[in-house]
Design a protein around this motif. Structure first.
Motif, PDB file in Angstrom:
ATOM      1  N   TYR A 253       0.842  -1.191   0.000  1.00 61.86           N
ATOM      2  CA  TYR A 253       0.000   0.000   0.000  1.00 61.86           C
ATOM      3  C   TYR A 253       0.885   1.252   0.000  1.00 61.86           C
ATOM      4  CZ  TYR A 253      -3.963  -3.042   0.841  1.00 61.86           C
ATOM      5  OH  TYR A 253      -4.933  -4.006   0.719  1.00 61.86           O
ATOM      6  N   ASP A 254       0.912   1.934  -1.133  1.00 61.59           N
ATOM      7  CA  ASP A 254       1.729   3.131  -1.317  1.00 61.59           C
ATOM      8  C   ASP A 254       0.893   4.351  -0.936  1.00 61.59           C
ATOM      9  OD1 ASP A 254       3.336   5.216  -2.104  1.00 61.59           O
ATOM     10  OD2 ASP A 254       3.553   4.545  -4.183  1.00 61.59           O
ATOM     11  N   LEU A 255       1.332   5.075   0.084  1.00 62.33           N
ATOM     12  CA  LEU A 255       0.589   6.232   0.574  1.00 62.33           C
ATOM     13  C   LEU A 255       1.254   7.558   0.203  1.00 62.33           C
ATOM     14  CD1 LEU A 255      -0.420   4.983   4.144  1.00 62.33           C
ATOM     15  CD2 LEU A 255      -1.670   4.738   1.985  1.00 62.33           C
ATOM     16  N   SER A 256       2.202   7.529  -0.732  1.00 61.71           N
ATOM     17  CA  SER A 256       2.908   8.763  -1.095  1.00 61.71           C
ATOM     18  C   SER A 256       1.967   9.774  -1.736  1.00 61.71           C
ATOM     19  CB  SER A 256       4.078   8.453  -2.024  1.00 61.71           C
ATOM     20  OG  SER A 256       3.660   7.756  -3.184  1.00 61.71           O
ATOM     21  N   LEU A 257       1.077   9.331  -2.603  1.00 63.56           N
ATOM     22  CA  LEU A 257       0.125  10.249  -3.213  1.00 63.56           C
ATOM     23  C   LEU A 257      -0.832  10.804  -2.165  1.00 63.56           C
ATOM     24  CD1 LEU A 257      -0.943  11.552  -5.815  1.00 63.56           C
ATOM     25  CD2 LEU A 257      -2.401   9.544  -6.119  1.00 63.56           C
ATOM     26  N   LEU A 258      -1.213   9.982  -1.204  1.00 65.85           N
ATOM     27  CA  LEU A 258      -2.079  10.448  -0.127  1.00 65.85           C
ATOM     28  C   LEU A 258      -1.419  11.595   0.634  1.00 65.85           C
ATOM     29  CD1 LEU A 258      -4.648  10.106   1.604  1.00 65.85           C
ATOM     30  CD2 LEU A 258      -3.384   8.404   2.945  1.00 65.85           C
ATOM     31  N   ARG A 259      -0.124  11.501   0.877  1.00 64.52           N
ATOM     32  CA  ARG A 259       0.593  12.590   1.547  1.00 64.52           C
ATOM     33  C   ARG A 259       0.454  13.896   0.775  1.00 64.52           C
ATOM     34  NH1 ARG A 259       4.416   8.375   1.994  1.00 64.52           N
ATOM     35  NH2 ARG A 259       4.772   7.683   4.152  1.00 64.52           N
ATOM     36  N   ASP A 260       0.565  13.813  -0.553  1.00 69.92           N
ATOM     37  CA  ASP A 260       0.466  15.021  -1.380  1.00 69.92           C
ATOM     38  C   ASP A 260      -0.921  15.652  -1.254  1.00 69.92           C
ATOM     39  OD1 ASP A 260       3.041  14.526  -2.222  1.00 69.92           O
ATOM     40  OD2 ASP A 260       2.426  13.584  -4.110  1.00 69.92           O
ATOM     41  N   TRP A 261      -1.955  14.821  -1.256  1.00 68.17           N
ATOM     42  CA  TRP A 261      -3.314  15.341  -1.139  1.00 68.17           C
ATOM     43  C   TRP A 261      -3.563  15.934   0.245  1.00 68.17           C
ATOM     44  CZ3 TRP A 261      -6.997  16.419  -4.611  1.00 68.17           C
ATOM     45  CH2 TRP A 261      -6.861  15.888  -5.889  1.00 68.17           C
ATOM     46  N   ILE A 262      -3.024  15.346   1.277  1.00 68.79           N
ATOM     47  CA  ILE A 262      -3.197  15.883   2.629  1.00 68.79           C
ATOM     48  C   ILE A 262      -2.504  17.237   2.736  1.00 68.79           C
ATOM     49  CG2 ILE A 262      -2.524  15.543   5.039  1.00 68.79           C
ATOM     50  CD1 ILE A 262      -3.052  12.525   4.581  1.00 68.79           C
ATOM     51  N   THR A 263      -1.323  17.366   2.152  1.00 63.29           N
ATOM     52  CA  THR A 263      -0.627  18.662   2.142  1.00 63.29           C
ATOM     53  C   THR A 263      -1.454  19.706   1.408  1.00 63.29           C
ATOM     54  OG1 THR A 263       1.542  17.603   2.235  1.00 63.29           O
ATOM     55  CG2 THR A 263       1.463  19.853   1.394  1.00 63.29           C
ATOM     56  N   TRP A 264      -2.010  19.320   0.274  1.00 64.21           N
ATOM     57  CA  TRP A 264      -2.859  20.238  -0.511  1.00 64.21           C
ATOM     58  C   TRP A 264      -4.106  20.632   0.278  1.00 64.21           C
ATOM     59  CZ3 TRP A 264      -7.821  19.461  -2.657  1.00 64.21           C
ATOM     60  CH2 TRP A 264      -8.232  20.418  -3.576  1.00 64.21           C
ATOM     61  N   ARG A 265      -4.718  19.661   0.960  1.00 67.39           N
ATOM     62  CA  ARG A 265      -5.887  19.972   1.807  1.00 67.39           C
ATOM     63  C   ARG A 265      -5.566  21.058   2.819  1.00 67.39           C
ATOM     64  NH1 ARG A 265      -6.643  15.750   6.371  1.00 67.39           N
ATOM     65  NH2 ARG A 265      -4.799  16.941   7.009  1.00 67.39           N
ATOM     66  N   ASP A 266      -4.436  20.901   3.497  1.00 68.19           N
ATOM     67  CA  ASP A 266      -4.071  21.872   4.527  1.00 68.19           C
ATOM     68  C   ASP A 266      -3.840  23.253   3.939  1.00 68.19           C
ATOM     69  OD1 ASP A 266      -4.286  19.805   6.319  1.00 68.19           O
ATOM     70  OD2 ASP A 266      -2.113  19.449   6.462  1.00 68.19           O
ATOM     71  N   GLU A 267      -3.244  23.291   2.754  1.00 66.22           N
ATOM     72  CA  GLU A 267      -3.027  24.577   2.095  1.00 66.22           C
ATOM     73  C   GLU A 267      -4.364  25.222   1.711  1.00 66.22           C
ATOM     74  OE1 GLU A 267      -0.647  23.426  -1.179  1.00 66.22           O
ATOM     75  OE2 GLU A 267       1.224  23.291  -0.032  1.00 66.22           O
ATOM     76  N   MET A 268      -5.292  24.429   1.208  1.00 70.57           N
ATOM     77  CA  MET A 268      -6.589  24.961   0.782  1.00 70.57           C
ATOM     78  C   MET A 268      -7.405  25.446   1.987  1.00 70.57           C
ATOM     79  SD  MET A 268      -6.590  24.825  -2.492  1.00 70.57           S
ATOM     80  CE  MET A 268      -8.333  25.117  -2.851  1.00 70.57           C
ATOM     81  N   ASN A 269      -7.400  24.682   3.056  1.00 73.53           N
ATOM     82  CA  ASN A 269      -8.215  25.044   4.225  1.00 73.53           C
ATOM     83  C   ASN A 269      -7.624  26.180   5.010  1.00 73.53           C
ATOM     84  OD1 ASN A 269     -10.232  23.148   3.718  1.00 73.53           O
ATOM     85  ND2 ASN A 269      -9.285  21.572   4.987  1.00 73.53           N
ATOM     86  N   ASN A 270      -6.360  26.498   4.806  1.00 73.84           N
ATOM     87  CA  ASN A 270      -5.710  27.588   5.524  1.00 73.84           C
ATOM     88  C   ASN A 270      -5.618  28.872   4.713  1.00 73.84           C
ATOM     89  OD1 ASN A 270      -5.248  26.136   7.908  1.00 73.84           O
ATOM     90  ND2 ASN A 270      -3.400  25.202   7.072  1.00 73.84           N
ATOM     91  N   GLN A 271      -6.244  28.882   3.537  1.00 71.28           N
ATOM     92  CA  GLN A 271      -6.228  30.104   2.719  1.00 71.28           C
ATOM     93  C   GLN A 271      -7.035  31.216   3.381  1.00 71.28           C
ATOM     94  OE1 GLN A 271      -7.593  29.053  -1.209  1.00 71.28           O
ATOM     95  NE2 GLN A 271      -5.625  28.194  -1.804  1.00 71.28           N
TER      96      GLN A 271
END
Length: 271
Positions: A253-271
């Protein structure tokens, strides 16, 4: 059609959330459990499995585990995340029993279950386990009959669910599926590019209007598969998607892409 660039949608008030579908195929359960724990540690919002009896890709007779017994284990193995099936097949269980199962998992998890459900589509599951496959329309009609029974059973159970269990309905059929979403769901889950999703949102909004429901009550969810936030995030966000779910399959189970989406989520919610 409303422009995919439009953001003035009533459901745009939902925060961005990230889900992961940990597909229970080609892996031992210990590997699946570790993947769920790792996803929770990374900060995912929702973990999903699926409701099938055989792998959907790779070796068709490969390792595979059942959905709802696994969800009961996830209820104990996790602490923070919401979780559920993406999605339960309505055909495989009596609606009253399914309601009781969901209520029980809801209690085990202290109110973190998302009740994902759909009409079913994978013919091999039906044939191998002795269910009648029928027609797509017939399976959707059965789902429409089951949803009120599930809701009524939740109201009768003792104890009742810990909360109004969020109902997620998956599928993009415009005449039946999206009408059921308007009538019963808290989350709609679909697939496609921004133009496709924007059109489905408009159809769903129209169904809501026809029954007097506020479309802003329904969180909009989309599967992003193995696509990156750069590829899909902005375009789907601008048409109102707020729950974005990546998938990963066993045995590794490769979760590297999930990390990218979680980082993007935090950026979007903190705008």
């Amino acid at each position: 059609m409303t422009s995919p660039e439009s953001t003035d949608r009533p459901y745009s008030a939902f925060p961005v959330r990230i889900g992961v579908q940990i597909q229970p195929q080609h892996a031992q359960y210990a590997d699946i459990r570790r993947a769920v724990a790792a996803a929770e540690e990374l900060g995912v919002d929702v973990a999903f499995n699926w409701d099938h009896f055989y792998p959907l890709s790779g070796e068709p007779e490969g390792l595979h585990f059942e959905c709802w017994t696994m969800l009961s284990a996830w209820a104990e193995a996790t602490e923070r995340i919401e979780f559920g099936a993406l999605v339960t097949c309505n055909s495989y269980r009596n609606p009253e029993l399914l309601a009781d199962m969901a209520r029980t998992v809801d209690h085990i998890s202290d109110g973190r279950l998302i009740f994902g459900i759909g009409s079913g589509w994978f013919e091999k599951d039906y044939d191998e386990y002795g269910y009648e496959f029928g027609t797509a329309g017939g399976r959707l009609d059965a789902l429409g009959e089951a949803l009120p029974r599930i809701e009524q059973r939740w109201a009768k159970l003792n104890p009742r669910p810990t909360r109004d269990i969020p109902v997620l309905i998956g599928g993009g059929g415009e005449k039946k599926t999206l009408k059921l979403v308007a009538q019963h769901a808290d989350i709609w889950h679909g697939f496609g590019d921004a133009e496709t999703i924007a059109h489905k949102h408009e159809v769903l909004d129209a169904h809501c209007e026809s029954i007097g429901r506020n479309p802003g009550e329904i969180e909009r969810s989309a599967g992003v598969g193995d696509k990156s936030p750069e590829e899909l995030g902005k375009s789907l966000y601008e048409v109102g998607t707020r729950l974005f779910t990546v998938h990963t399959s066993g045995p590794d189970y490769d979760l590297s892409l999930l990390r990218d989406w979680i980082t993007w989520r935090d950026e979007m919610n903190n705008q």
